[in-house]
Design a protein around this motif. Sequence first.
Motif, PDB file in Angstrom:
ATOM      1  N   PHE A  41      42.906  33.754  31.420  1.00 45.59           N
ATOM      2  CA  PHE A  41      44.346  33.601  31.584  1.00 45.59           C
ATOM      3  C   PHE A  41      44.647  32.180  32.025  1.00 45.59           C
ATOM      4  O   PHE A  41      43.822  31.532  32.675  1.00 45.59           O
ATOM      5  CB  PHE A  41      44.888  34.577  32.643  1.00 45.59           C
ATOM      6  CG  PHE A  41      44.894  36.002  32.188  1.00 45.59           C
ATOM      7  CD1 PHE A  41      46.057  36.578  31.703  1.00 45.59           C
ATOM      8  CD2 PHE A  41      43.743  36.764  32.235  1.00 45.59           C
ATOM      9  CE1 PHE A  41      46.068  37.892  31.267  1.00 45.59           C
ATOM     10  CE2 PHE A  41      43.744  38.078  31.795  1.00 45.59           C
ATOM     11  CZ  PHE A  41      44.913  38.644  31.317  1.00 45.59           C
ATOM     12  N   GLN A  42      45.832  31.705  31.694  1.00 47.79           N
ATOM     13  CA  GLN A  42      46.348  30.430  32.180  1.00 47.79           C
ATOM     14  C   GLN A  42      47.199  30.742  33.411  1.00 47.79           C
ATOM     15  O   GLN A  42      48.154  31.515  33.319  1.00 47.79           O
ATOM     16  CB  GLN A  42      47.185  29.733  31.101  1.00 47.79           C
ATOM     17  CG  GLN A  42      46.365  29.300  29.904  1.00 47.79           C
ATOM     18  CD  GLN A  42      45.316  28.273  30.296  1.00 47.79           C
ATOM     19  OE1 GLN A  42      45.611  27.285  30.958  1.00 47.79           O
ATOM     20  NE2 GLN A  42      44.068  28.522  29.905  1.00 47.79           N
ATOM     21  N   ILE A  43      46.841  30.154  34.532  1.00 46.41           N
ATOM     22  CA  ILE A  43      47.413  30.549  35.813  1.00 46.41           C
ATOM     23  C   ILE A  43      48.115  29.376  36.505  1.00 46.41           C
ATOM     24  O   ILE A  43      47.580  28.275  36.563  1.00 46.41           O
ATOM     25  CB  ILE A  43      46.283  31.069  36.743  1.00 46.41           C
ATOM     26  CG1 ILE A  43      45.622  32.307  36.158  1.00 46.41           C
ATOM     27  CG2 ILE A  43      46.782  31.341  38.143  1.00 46.41           C
ATOM     28  CD1 ILE A  43      46.487  33.529  36.108  1.00 46.41           C
ATOM     29  N   GLU A  44      49.292  29.653  37.027  1.00 45.59           N
ATOM     30  CA  GLU A  44      49.960  28.754  37.965  1.00 45.59           C
ATOM     31  C   GLU A  44      49.498  29.166  39.355  1.00 45.59           C
ATOM     32  O   GLU A  44      49.191  30.337  39.577  1.00 45.59           O
ATOM     33  CB  GLU A  44      51.474  28.925  37.912  1.00 45.59           C
ATOM     34  CG  GLU A  44      52.120  28.561  36.611  1.00 45.59           C
ATOM     35  CD  GLU A  44      53.598  28.909  36.619  1.00 45.59           C
ATOM     36  OE1 GLU A  44      54.279  28.623  37.627  1.00 45.59           O
ATOM     37  OE2 GLU A  44      54.062  29.472  35.619  1.00 45.59           O
ATOM     38  N   PRO A  63      54.318  34.392  28.909  1.00 44.23           N
ATOM     39  CA  PRO A  63      53.335  34.730  27.880  1.00 44.23           C
ATOM     40  C   PRO A  63      52.306  35.738  28.399  1.00 44.23           C
ATOM     41  O   PRO A  63      51.976  35.750  29.591  1.00 44.23           O
ATOM     42  CB  PRO A  63      52.680  33.386  27.551  1.00 44.23           C
ATOM     43  CG  PRO A  63      53.697  32.356  27.948  1.00 44.23           C
ATOM     44  CD  PRO A  63      54.398  32.946  29.148  1.00 44.23           C
ATOM     45  N   ASP A  64      51.784  36.562  27.499  1.00 44.84           N
ATOM     46  CA  ASP A  64      50.835  37.615  27.876  1.00 44.84           C
ATOM     47  C   ASP A  64      49.552  37.082  28.507  1.00 44.84           C
ATOM     48  O   ASP A  64      48.876  37.809  29.234  1.00 44.84           O
ATOM     49  CB  ASP A  64      50.474  38.472  26.661  1.00 44.84           C
ATOM     50  CG  ASP A  64      51.618  39.371  26.228  1.00 44.84           C
ATOM     51  OD1 ASP A  64      52.560  39.576  27.018  1.00 44.84           O
ATOM     52  OD2 ASP A  64      51.559  39.876  25.092  1.00 44.84           O
ATOM     53  N   ASP A  65      49.199  35.846  28.227  1.00 49.35           N
ATOM     54  CA  ASP A  65      47.945  35.292  28.765  1.00 49.35           C
ATOM     55  C   ASP A  65      48.194  34.346  29.937  1.00 49.35           C
ATOM     56  O   ASP A  65      47.349  33.519  30.262  1.00 49.35           O
ATOM     57  CB  ASP A  65      47.152  34.585  27.667  1.00 49.35           C
ATOM     58  CG  ASP A  65      47.861  33.343  27.135  1.00 49.35           C
ATOM     59  OD1 ASP A  65      49.092  33.222  27.310  1.00 49.35           O
ATOM     60  OD2 ASP A  65      47.171  32.492  26.536  1.00 49.35           O
ATOM     61  N   HIS A  66      49.347  34.476  30.589  1.00 51.47           N
ATOM     62  CA  HIS A  66      49.682  33.639  31.737  1.00 51.47           C
ATOM     63  C   HIS A  66      49.830  34.502  32.990  1.00 51.47           C
ATOM     64  O   HIS A  66      49.967  35.724  32.899  1.00 51.47           O
ATOM     65  CB  HIS A  66      50.991  32.877  31.500  1.00 51.47           C
ATOM     66  CG  HIS A  66      50.830  31.694  30.614  1.00 51.47           C
ATOM     67  ND1 HIS A  66      50.348  31.776  29.340  1.00 51.47           N
ATOM     68  CD2 HIS A  66      51.105  30.389  30.818  1.00 51.47           C
ATOM     69  CE1 HIS A  66      50.321  30.574  28.796  1.00 51.47           C
ATOM     70  NE2 HIS A  66      50.780  29.715  29.671  1.00 51.47           N
ATOM     71  N   GLY A  67      49.826  33.856  34.143  1.00 57.21           N
ATOM     72  CA  GLY A  67      50.016  34.557  35.402  1.00 57.21           C
ATOM     73  C   GLY A  67      50.183  33.582  36.537  1.00 57.21           C
ATOM     74  O   GLY A  67      50.325  32.374  36.333  1.00 57.21           O
ATOM     75  N   ILE A  87      60.793  40.497  35.226  1.00 58.16           N
ATOM     76  CA  ILE A  87      59.761  41.035  34.336  1.00 58.16           C
ATOM     77  C   ILE A  87      58.818  41.929  35.135  1.00 58.16           C
ATOM     78  O   ILE A  87      58.474  41.617  36.279  1.00 58.16           O
ATOM     79  CB  ILE A  87      58.981  39.915  33.615  1.00 58.16           C
ATOM     80  CG1 ILE A  87      58.401  38.912  34.604  1.00 58.16           C
ATOM     81  CG2 ILE A  87      59.853  39.207  32.604  1.00 58.16           C
ATOM     82  CD1 ILE A  87      57.557  37.816  33.975  1.00 58.16           C
ATOM     83  N   SER A  88      58.426  43.037  34.547  1.00 58.67           N
ATOM     84  CA  SER A  88      57.466  43.924  35.184  1.00 58.67           C
ATOM     85  C   SER A  88      56.110  43.230  35.227  1.00 58.67           C
ATOM     86  O   SER A  88      55.717  42.534  34.283  1.00 58.67           O
ATOM     87  CB  SER A  88      57.380  45.236  34.404  1.00 58.67           C
ATOM     88  OG  SER A  88      56.462  46.107  35.028  1.00 58.67           O
ATOM     89  N   LEU A  89      55.407  43.418  36.334  1.00 55.75           N
ATOM     90  CA  LEU A  89      54.130  42.739  36.544  1.00 55.75           C
ATOM     91  C   LEU A  89      53.030  43.730  36.902  1.00 55.75           C
ATOM     92  O   LEU A  89      53.298  44.807  37.428  1.00 55.75           O
ATOM     93  CB  LEU A  89      54.253  41.728  37.686  1.00 55.75           C
ATOM     94  CG  LEU A  89      55.284  40.623  37.542  1.00 55.75           C
ATOM     95  CD1 LEU A  89      55.421  39.856  38.854  1.00 55.75           C
ATOM     96  CD2 LEU A  89      54.910  39.689  36.400  1.00 55.75           C
ATOM     97  N   VAL A 125      46.826  38.105  42.081  1.00 56.98           N
ATOM     98  CA  VAL A 125      47.081  37.537  40.759  1.00 56.98           C
ATOM     99  C   VAL A 125      48.150  38.402  40.107  1.00 56.98           C
ATOM    100  O   VAL A 125      47.984  39.618  39.996  1.00 56.98           O
ATOM    101  CB  VAL A 125      45.806  37.521  39.874  1.00 56.98           C
ATOM    102  CG1 VAL A 125      46.111  36.884  38.523  1.00 56.98           C
ATOM    103  CG2 VAL A 125      44.667  36.803  40.574  1.00 56.98           C
ATOM    104  N   GLU A 126      49.262  37.765  39.716  1.00 62.10           N
ATOM    105  CA  GLU A 126      50.332  38.485  39.021  1.00 62.10           C
ATOM    106  C   GLU A 126      50.227  38.191  37.534  1.00 62.10           C
ATOM    107  O   GLU A 126      50.126  37.028  37.123  1.00 62.10           O
ATOM    108  CB  GLU A 126      51.698  38.067  39.550  1.00 62.10           C
ATOM    109  CG  GLU A 126      51.940  38.526  40.972  1.00 62.10           C
ATOM    110  CD  GLU A 126      53.322  38.179  41.494  1.00 62.10           C
ATOM    111  OE1 GLU A 126      53.759  38.838  42.451  1.00 62.10           O
ATOM    112  OE2 GLU A 126      53.976  37.250  40.953  1.00 62.10           O
ATOM    113  N   LEU A 127      50.228  39.269  36.740  1.00 60.66           N
ATOM    114  CA  LEU A 127      50.132  39.197  35.282  1.00 60.66           C
ATOM    115  C   LEU A 127      51.283  39.985  34.675  1.00 60.66           C
ATOM    116  O   LEU A 127      51.865  40.850  35.341  1.00 60.66           O
ATOM    117  CB  LEU A 127      48.810  39.816  34.813  1.00 60.66           C
ATOM    118  CG  LEU A 127      47.527  39.270  35.434  1.00 60.66           C
ATOM    119  CD1 LEU A 127      46.346  40.160  35.052  1.00 60.66           C
ATOM    120  CD2 LEU A 127      47.299  37.835  34.991  1.00 60.66           C
ATOM    121  N   VAL A 128      51.564  39.748  33.408  1.00 64.21           N
ATOM    122  CA  VAL A 128      52.567  40.546  32.703  1.00 64.21           C
ATOM    123  C   VAL A 128      52.116  42.009  32.721  1.00 64.21           C
ATOM    124  O   VAL A 128      50.931  42.311  32.543  1.00 64.21           O
ATOM    125  CB  VAL A 128      52.739  40.035  31.255  1.00 64.21           C
ATOM    126  CG1 VAL A 128      53.629  40.961  30.454  1.00 64.21           C
ATOM    127  CG2 VAL A 128      53.299  38.628  31.244  1.00 64.21           C
TER     128      VAL A 128
END
Length: 150
Positions: A41-44, A63-67, A87-89, A125-128
């Motif tokens: 994943f690409q993470i902030e 995006p689905d591959d971000h968090g 957005i739900s996480l 870690v928060e993801l979509v």
Amino acid sequence: MRLIRLPSLIVLALVGLFAHTVAGAELSKLVFETSGGPRSFQIETADTPQQREVGLMYRRSMPDDHGMLFDFGHPQEVSMWMQNTYISLDMVFVGGDGRVTRIAERTEPLSTRIIPSQGPARYVVELVAGAAQRIGLKPGDRVVHPRVGA
């Protein structure tokens, strides 16, 4: 009438400016080591107390591959919520050793309900929503990122 709208417009402009600044944040690679193999994943990162407080609030999509990765400095009971988050996480709670301890899936947008770690966690870690299920993420899986376990 104009005086009533002015503060709202200022608030919206500031929120938009802040959201734009956060959206342009630097991304880094985070990998979940799952039984099905590594998943990237690409993470902030939320580095400051202010960034951790805002997190992914006000975002309308991701995006689905971000968090986003939150580092709380040491393992502790952590509580999150979804206020002002559209957005739900999936919230992935991670111990100081870099192992997933709990996954709160498909959190409710805009909710003030507290989402607890249910045990010590150093990172979140928060993801979509749906990402954890899609990649087969389970408690005990390992998180690999320069900040995790450092």
